[in-house]
Scaffold this motif. Structure first.
Motif, mmCIF file in Angstrom:
data_model
loop_
_atom_site.group_PDB
_atom_site.id
_atom_site.type_symbol
_atom_site.label_atom_id
_atom_site.label_comp_id
_atom_site.label_asym_id
_atom_site.label_seq_id
_atom_site.Cartn_x
_atom_site.Cartn_y
_atom_site.Cartn_z
ATOM 1 N N ARG A 17 -23.853 -37.903 15.636
ATOM 2 C CA ARG A 17 -24.567 -38.917 16.412
ATOM 3 C C ARG A 17 -25.173 -39.981 15.498
ATOM 4 O O ARG A 17 -25.100 -41.178 15.791
ATOM 5 N N VAL A 18 -25.789 -39.523 14.406
ATOM 6 C CA VAL A 18 -26.420 -40.469 13.479
ATOM 7 C C VAL A 18 -25.363 -41.377 12.857
ATOM 8 O O VAL A 18 -25.523 -42.611 12.827
ATOM 9 N N VAL A 19 -24.290 -40.790 12.341
ATOM 10 C CA VAL A 19 -23.236 -41.589 11.708
ATOM 11 C C VAL A 19 -22.625 -42.562 12.714
ATOM 12 O O VAL A 19 -22.406 -43.738 12.412
ATOM 13 N N ALA A 20 -22.366 -42.088 13.926
ATOM 14 C CA ALA A 20 -21.756 -42.948 14.943
ATOM 15 C C ALA A 20 -22.678 -44.111 15.302
ATOM 16 O O ALA A 20 -22.219 -45.252 15.466
ATOM 17 N N ALA A 39 -31.005 -39.901 4.969
ATOM 18 C CA ALA A 39 -31.965 -39.506 6.000
ATOM 19 C C ALA A 39 -32.159 -37.990 6.012
ATOM 20 O O ALA A 39 -33.296 -37.496 6.132
ATOM 21 N N PHE A 40 -31.069 -37.250 5.888
ATOM 22 C CA PHE A 40 -31.196 -35.782 5.857
ATOM 23 C C PHE A 40 -31.896 -35.329 4.580
ATOM 24 O O PHE A 40 -32.673 -34.369 4.601
ATOM 25 N N ALA A 41 -31.634 -36.014 3.473
ATOM 26 C CA ALA A 41 -32.337 -35.676 2.233
ATOM 27 C C ALA A 41 -33.828 -35.927 2.375
ATOM 28 O O ALA A 41 -34.661 -35.147 1.875
ATOM 29 N N THR A 42 -34.193 -37.002 3.067
ATOM 30 C CA THR A 42 -35.608 -37.287 3.313
ATOM 31 C C THR A 42 -36.226 -36.215 4.202
ATOM 32 O O THR A 42 -37.382 -35.813 4.000
ATOM 33 N N ALA A 43 -35.458 -35.727 5.169
ATOM 34 C CA ALA A 43 -35.960 -34.650 6.032
ATOM 35 C C ALA A 43 -36.245 -33.397 5.219
ATOM 36 O O ALA A 43 -37.255 -32.705 5.451
ATOM 37 N N THR A 62 -33.563 -43.155 13.190
ATOM 38 C CA THR A 62 -34.480 -44.220 12.766
ATOM 39 C C THR A 62 -34.570 -44.292 11.249
ATOM 40 O O THR A 62 -34.497 -45.375 10.651
ATOM 41 N N THR A 63 -34.707 -43.137 10.620
ATOM 42 C CA THR A 63 -34.791 -43.101 9.157
ATOM 43 C C THR A 63 -33.510 -43.619 8.522
ATOM 44 O O THR A 63 -33.534 -44.388 7.553
ATOM 45 N N ALA A 64 -32.363 -43.213 9.061
ATOM 46 C CA ALA A 64 -31.075 -43.654 8.523
ATOM 47 C C ALA A 64 -30.903 -45.159 8.668
ATOM 48 O O ALA A 64 -30.372 -45.830 7.773
#
Length: 407
Positions: A17-20, A39-43, A62-64
């Motif tokens: 979903r994020v990539v799309a 974004a996942f690294a930030t999470a 949002t972060t991405a």
């Protein structure tokens, strides 16, 4: 551990979903992938301290988006880059009025564009939609990590250079595009049903569920396409056995040893209904319809001893005529062993050595046939080779136990 589990779950459920969403906004697969990864690294850094947000997917998106914008601003020729990022494919044709508005489906059709080689489409989809790592994809293709990384990078570059549109094709273009998409979805499903990575869950329900979901969407687009229906039936009949496929101790459970009462009856019924519909259509079946029919025979038997092996071999004979691949020949040999005995099957399997020497299932099949023929030492060697090549932890545990039972 709860936060770590939440991050793992979010990656499984939200990556595509994020990539799309980023692809739709920025029109650049590189930016989308890298920003999603950041974004996942930030999470990973922030969620242990701040807590898991109530809407992980929204937080990640949002972060991405912020990461993507920051990257664009940092790069040279900022004005040109910002214009490129804001393009949003405004000059492309609008979505067909009957197209399904699903960003992940658009992403699949972008990754599966016919301008790309089939293997490249599969690899790119596994990365962008499935969220698999390059090492996992390389293992699935039996190639070096560097080779696979270069293949994916070139594919993204070609999509960007050719300005391949990020949208579902028009209705008249769909039939010519769908076969490549089905091939990709089938391999995504297979990666989920028996993951190749040693550091992942042996069965990845996130991938099988997403492959089924996307296949259902394509079926809604092409309700009369026999191969779409066949692939959906095949996935459903295979997914129905998922919970019985791995034991409580984490070992693979072979089909003949599974608790058939644990199979998902609703999925089996839906799969059988689709197979019957295709048979009633009276149209020559394609590859996925035949594979679905084979699975229908397996799932119709209440006990493995009730399996109609002659019908399965006959179906494989049909399949070999339209798909004479060594994998199909290997699977047919497994059925022949039940019908005509292991010696007949072994003769067929041994002829595949030059094509499947690097494939763990080939050596696992040989090991089982040799064991049944009482050729223990040869069987042990074949098991050793299969164990060395297998990446799936559940399969490795199963093969190790079978080898050790030889004494």
């Amino acid at each position: 551990m709860d936060v770590r589990s939440a991050i793992t779950q979010a990656h499984q459920e939200e990556w595509a979903r994020v990539v799309a969403a980023l692809c739709k906004r920025f029109g650049d697969l590189d930016i989308a992938e890298e920003a999603a990864a950041e974004a996942f690294a930030t999470a990973v850094e922030r969620w242990p301290a701040d807590g898991v947000p109530p809407n992980p997917g929204g937080w990640l998106t949002t972060t991405a988006n912020r990461k993507a914008i920051d990257r664009i601003r940092r790069e040279h020729n900022r004005v040109d880059k910002q214009k490129e990022a804001q393009m949003l494919y405004d000059d492309e044709q609008p979505e067909p009025p009957d197209a399904i508005d699903d960003e992940r489906l658009r992403l699949i059709f972008t990754c599966c564009h016919p301008a790309l080689a089939l293997e490249t489409r599969v690899a790119l989809t596994l990365r962008m939609v499935g969220g698999l790592t390059v090492p996992e994809i390389a293992r699935a293709f039996l190639v070096q990590e560097t080779t696979m990384g270069q293949r994916i990078t070139r594919a993204k570059g070609k999509i960007k250079a050719a300005r391949i549109p990020y949208r579902v094709p028009s209705k008249q273009d769909l039939p010519g595009r769908v076969s490549g998409v089905l091939a990709v979805l089938f391999l995504v499903f297979n990666e989920g049903y028996l993951a190749t990575g040693p550091d992942t869950d042996p069965v990845r329900h996130d991938l099988t569920a997403e492959a089924i979901r996307l296949t259902r969407l394509i079926r809604a687009l092409l309700p009369d396409d026999g191969e779409v229906a066949g692939l959906l039936a095949l996935m459903l009949l295979t997914e129905a056995r998922r919970t019985a496929r791995v034991s409580a101790s984490g070992e693979l459970v072979a089909l003949g040893e599974q608790d058939r009462g644990a199979w998902d009856a609703a999925l089996v019924a839906e799969g059988h209904r689709l197979v019957r519909e295709r048979l009633a259509a009276g149209v020559a079946p394609g590859r996925y319809q035949i594979l679905a029919a084979i699975n229908a025979v397996h799932t119709s038997a209440r006990d493995v001893r009730d399996t109609d092996w002659s019908q399965i071999v006959a179906l494989y004979d049909q399949l070999v005529r339209i798909d004479p691949s060594p994998i199909v020949a290997l699977n047919r040999a497994v059925a022949v062993a039940e019908l005509d005995g292991p010696e007949v099957a072994l003769a067929t399997v041994d002829r595949l050595d030059d094509k499947l020497a690097g494939y763990h299932a080939y050596h696992a099949t040989r090991a089982d046939l040799l064991r049944r023929l009482g050729r223990g030492q040869e069987s042990r060697s074949a098991y050793d080779r299969a164990i060395a090549l297998a990446g799936n932890t559940a399969e490795t545990a199963y093969l190790t136990r079978r080898r050790d039972q030889l004494g």
